[in-house]
Design an enzyme around this catalytic site. Structure first.
Site, PDB file in Angstrom:
ATOM      1  N   LYS A 129       0.694  -1.122   0.043  1.00 23.36           N
ATOM      2  CA  LYS A 129       0.048   0.018  -0.032  1.00 23.36           C
ATOM      3  C   LYS A 129       0.923   1.360  -0.019  1.00 23.36           C
ATOM      4  CE  LYS A 129      -0.298  -0.202   5.087  1.00 23.36           C
ATOM      5  NZ  LYS A 129      -1.078  -0.793   6.193  1.00 23.36           N
ATOM      6  N   TYR A 180      13.101  30.683   8.629  1.00 20.92           N
ATOM      7  CA  TYR A 180      12.287  32.029   8.978  1.00 20.92           C
ATOM      8  C   TYR A 180      12.529  32.543  10.081  1.00 20.92           C
ATOM      9  CZ  TYR A 180      10.737  30.988   4.224  1.00 20.92           C
ATOM     10  OH  TYR A 180      10.790  30.669   2.892  1.00 20.92           O
ATOM     11  N   MET A 216      10.496  24.341   1.840  1.00 17.43           N
ATOM     12  CA  MET A 216       9.759  23.496   1.256  1.00 17.43           C
ATOM     13  C   MET A 216      10.542  22.715   0.318  1.00 17.43           C
ATOM     14  SD  MET A 216       6.248  24.234  -0.959  1.00 17.43           S
ATOM     15  CE  MET A 216       5.079  24.528   0.416  1.00 17.43           C
TER      16      MET A 216
HETATM   17  C1  LIG Z   1      -0.170  -1.971   7.040  1.00 19.12           C
HETATM   18  C2  LIG Z   1      -0.970  -3.183   7.052  1.00 19.12           C
HETATM   19  C3  LIG Z   1       0.039  -4.351   7.290  1.00 19.12           C
HETATM   20  C4  LIG Z   1       1.631  -4.061   7.093  1.00 19.12           C
HETATM   21  O1  LIG Z   1       2.149  -3.703   8.347  1.00 19.12           O
HETATM   22  P1  LIG Z   1       3.596  -3.879   8.463  1.00 19.12           P
HETATM   23  O2  LIG Z   1       4.160  -3.214   9.834  1.00 19.12           O
HETATM   24  O3  LIG Z   1       4.334  -2.780   7.449  1.00 19.12           O
HETATM   25  O4  LIG Z   1       4.203  -5.160   8.158  1.00 19.12           O
HETATM   26  C5  LIG Z   1      -0.381  -5.536   7.436  1.00 19.12           C
HETATM   27  N1  LIG Z   1      -1.845  -5.560   7.667  1.00 19.12           N
HETATM   28  C6  LIG Z   1      -2.582  -4.618   7.589  1.00 19.12           C
HETATM   29  C7  LIG Z   1      -4.236  -4.778   7.722  1.00 19.12           C
HETATM   30  C8  LIG Z   1      -2.138  -3.338   7.428  1.00 19.12           C
HETATM   31  O5  LIG Z   1      -3.087  -2.232   7.264  1.00 19.12           O
END
Ligand SMILES: *Cc1c(COP(=O)(O)O)cnc(C)c1O
Length: 393
Positions: free
Chosen positions: A45, A277, A325
Site C-alpha cells: 500500500k 524563517y 519546502m
Molecule cells: C499496513 C498493514 C500491514 C503491514 O504492516 P507492516 O508493519 O508494514 O508489516 C498489515 N496488515 C494490515 C491490515 C495493514 O493495514
C-alpha cells in the site's frame, strides 16, 4: 511508469535508489524465519511505502511472493495495470461505487458484514466472475473488521454464495507495535477464538493471517499464531528492511531505499544572518553552508527533523535551521572542499557513515514506515543485481 517524475538523468537533483536485490533477500530471510508452508503476503500500500508499487510488486512476484496486499481498489487496479498477476488483497471493503471492481480486476475483497457479502455477490454474479474474499475480524483495533459475535454469519454468507469464494480470515494486531513484550497477545487470543469458531462451523478458509512485520520478531506471537493455525503472514515494513519497533526481528534485513541529492551551491552565513524563517536561527559566526535541493516537500520527515545530519564527502553535515519546502542548508564547518554537484546522502551510506530510516524516525517522532514516503520530485532508480547494475524500470 511508477508515477514519479523520470526526467533525464542529468536533470535529476534528488533521487531514491531502490535495491530490488535487497528486497528479494529480505523476502528470503523472512521465509527462513517462518515455519514451512506459511504463505507470505507482501503489503505494498501507499506506493509500496514510497518504494514504487509497480516495480516492487513485479519484483516480489518474480521472487515468488504468495500474494500482495493494498489499502484500496485504486492501488490494486494500478498493480494489475503494472502487469502484476499474483493475488492482490484489498484491505478496505469496497465502497458502493466500487462493487464491480474486484470482479473486473481480479482483486480479492475484504468483507466485514453479511450486507457487504450480499452486495458484492450481486455485483460479482452480474460480472459473471467469482471473487475471492477474505473476512476481516475485529480483535480490538480501531473498529476494523467484523464484530466477533457475528463472524460465523459473515463467513456463512460468503461461503453460501457461488459468486464468492471464501479464501481468507484475518485480523491486524495493534499491540505488536507497542514496546511491551506481550503486546498483541490478547488480540491474538481473541483471533484464536474466532478461528476456532470458524473451524467448528466448518467455515475455515485456507489463508488465516494475523502477524505483520512487528509481530514476526516476537516469539510469544509467532508461537501463538502457529498454535492457532495461521497459514500466512502479511508484511510490508520488514520486506523493505524497516524495523517498526526497537529490536524487532532478529533477522538480518537490509534497507532497500537510499535517498540522495546534490549540493547546488556552497555559500556562507555571515554573523547575524538567519538560517531559516526564525530570528532565533541567526548565526553567531561566519558559517560555511551547502544548499541542497531537498526540502520537506521531498521528504516529509524533514519537517520535524531536529538535530539531523546528512552525509557529504563521507562526513556528517548537520542540517542548519529548519528545512524549507524545496531545500535545506547543511553546515560545512567541519567539511572543507565541498563543491556544487557533490553527492549528499539523506538516507543510506557514504564512506564509513550510515543514516538509517530508524535513526530519522527516532529523531523526528514519525513511524519508521512514514520516513520513506517521498515527494513526487524525487526520482526513483531501480537496481536489481547484487553488483548494483541499474535497471531501466
Ligand atoms: C499496513 C498493514 C500491514 C503491514 O504492516 P507492516 O508493519 O508494514 O508489516 C498489515 N496488515 C494490515 C491490515 C495493514 O493495514
Amino acid at each position: 511508469m511508477t508515477g514519479t517524475r523520470t526526467g533525464r538523468r542529468g536533470s535529476t537533483t534528488a533521487w531514491a535508489d531502490i535495491d530490488l536485490h535487497a528486497l528479494g533477500r529480505n523476502l528470503e530471510r523472512l521465509r527462513r524465519g517462518l515455519s514451512p508452508g506459511q504463505a507470505v503476503l507482501g503489503v505494498v500500500k501507499a506506493d509500496a511505502y514510497g518504494h514504487g508499487a509497480g516495480p516492487v510488486g513485479r519484483a516480489l512476484q518474480r521472487f515468488g511472493i504468495d500474494g500482495l496486499v493494498v489499502a484500496d481498489m485504486g492501488e490494486g487496479i494500478a498493480l494489475r495495470r503494472a502487469g502484476v498477476t499474483t493475488p492482490i488483497l484489498v484491505i478496505d471493503p469496497p465502497l458502493p461505487s466500487q462493487l464491480r471492481l474486484p470482479a473486473l480486476h481480479r482483486l480479492d475483497a475484504t468483507v466485514t458484514s453479511v450486507a457487504e457479502a450480499c452486495v458484492l455477490a450481486t455485483a460479482a454474479s452480474r460480472a459473471g466472475r467469482t471473487v475471492d474474499v477474505h473476512v476481516r475480524v475485529n480483535t480490538g483495533f480501531a473498529g476494523f473488521g467484523a464484530p466477533r459475535a457475528g463472524l460465523t454469519d459473515v463467513l456463512a454468507a460468503v461461503a453460501a454464495t457461488p459468486a464468492l469464494r471464501l479464501e481468507g480470515l484475518y485480523t491486524h494486531l495493534s499491540g505488536a507495535y507497542g514496546s511491551h513484550e506481550d503486546g498483541g497477545v490478547a488480540e491474538l487470543e481473541r483471533f484464536g477464538e474466532a478461528v476456532e469458531a470458524a473451524r467448528a462451523a466448518g467455515l475455515l478458509p485456507p489463508l488465516v493471517h494475523a502477524l505483520s512485520s512487528a509481530a514476526l520478531g516476537r516469539p510469544l506471537l509467532t508461537g501463538a499464531a502457529a498454535r492457532i493455525g495461521c497459514t500466512a503472514v502479511r508484511c510490508g515494513a520488514a520486506l523493505f528492511g524497516i524495523r517498526m519497533v526497537d529490536g524487532d526481528l532478529p533477522l538480518p534485513l537490509a534497507p532497500v531505499m537510499s535517498v540522495k541529492t546534490r549540493v547546488t551551491r556552497v555559500t556562507a552565513l555571515e554573523p547575524g544572518d538567519v538560517a531559516d524563517y526564525a530570528a532565533a536561527s541567526a548565526a553567531p559566526r561566519r558559517t560555511p553552508v551547502a544548499v541542497l535541493p531537498f526540502g520537506f516537500s521531498d521528504g516529509h520527515h524533514l519537517h520535524r527533523l531536529a538535530g539531523g545530519v546528512l552525509l557529504i564527502r563521507g562526513r556528517p553535515a548537520p542540517v542548519l535551521g529548519r528545512p524549507f519546502m524545496s531545500g535545506l542548508l547543511a553546515d560545512l564547518t567541519d567539511i572543507p572542499g565541498v563543491q556544487p554537484g557533490d553527492e549528499a546522502v539523506l538516507i543510506g551510506r557514504q564512506g564509513d557513515h550510515r543514516i538509517t530510516v530508524e535513526d530519522i524516525a527516532a529523531r523526528s517522532g514519525l513511524r519508521p514506515s512514514a520516513v520513506t514516503l517521498l515527494g513526487s520530485r524525487v526520482v526513483r532508480r531501480y537496481r536489481s543485481s547484487a553488483a548494483g547494475k541499474d535497471q531501466p524500470e
